[in-house]
Scaffold this motif. Sequence first.
Motif, short mmCIF file in Angstrom:
data_model
loop_
_atom_site.label_atom_id
_atom_site.label_comp_id
_atom_site.label_asym_id
_atom_site.label_seq_id
_atom_site.Cartn_x
_atom_site.Cartn_y
_atom_site.Cartn_z
N LEU A 145 0.74 -1.16 0.08
CA LEU A 145 0.04 0.07 -0.03
C LEU A 145 0.89 1.22 0.28
O LEU A 145 2.02 1.22 0.56
N LEU B 273 -11.08 1.45 4.00
CA LEU B 273 -10.61 0.85 2.74
C LEU B 273 -11.04 2.18 2.02
O LEU B 273 -10.04 2.54 1.08
N ALA B 274 -12.16 2.91 2.24
CA ALA B 274 -12.47 4.09 1.35
C ALA B 274 -11.55 5.03 1.58
O ALA B 274 -11.05 5.63 0.65
N ARG C 144 -8.11 4.09 -0.23
CA ARG C 144 -8.45 4.27 -1.81
C ARG C 144 -8.23 5.70 -2.21
O ARG C 144 -7.85 6.19 -3.30
N SER C 145 -9.18 6.46 -1.33
CA SER C 145 -9.24 8.07 -1.78
C SER C 145 -7.72 8.61 -1.87
O SER C 145 -7.69 9.62 -2.61
N VAL D 42 -4.91 7.17 -2.87
CA VAL D 42 -4.19 6.43 -4.03
C VAL D 42 -4.14 7.48 -5.19
O VAL D 42 -5.10 7.75 -5.69
#
Length: 210
Positions: free
Chosen positions: A60, A203-204, A207-208, A210
């Motif tokens: 990550l 998780l959100a 992801r936001s 990246v």
Amino acid sequence: MLSKYDVVGLQEVDGGSFRSSRVNQVEYLAAKAGFPHHVQQLNRNLGRIAQHSNGLLSRLVPSQVEEHRLPGAMPGRGAIHARFGEGPDALHIFVAHLALSHRGRVRQLNYLSEIIQPLRHVVVMGDLNCTPDQLHAHERFSASLPLHPVKPLLSYPSWQPRHALDHILLSQSLEAAEVRVLDHLFSDHLPIAVDLPLPEACLAAIRSSV
């Protein structure tokens, strides 16, 4: 073995000295296992003889990485704090190596408690040099991070494990699917692994960023 995991914490790795035949072990392991991101924290620099370090390997992308010098009578202990994502649902991973002495560990756990207390999704992993009971007895740290999972995992010494000194600790917002000791004799401590499903909000947040 490492290539099966998303994040790996390392203690007592060498930054490239006589002790490791001049190999930076964090860089070497990251390259061999295919980790695109790695962090080396040099805690005790003995020049060409030894470069005692913590390490973090990650698939990550960390949003932020901080290195903390932990307090103690003798310098040389540290913690890596990696944040993944932004906002209150970001994931915070700490890789720590605590002191051998009780007094030193108390000071270091107090220090970490101040950082952890306002955070929501937290993982602390590493050689904490104390048993689960000793961690529970530290009220300030237990309050900042209610210890979970609490299952004792015997990891030291690696050839005949009798003590639970290595830990992966989770905040209440996280629930481990499985925790286990790996039977790999790479050092005097056995490695510990956890399967950790993350909450959707966490998780959100990752992801936001990246």
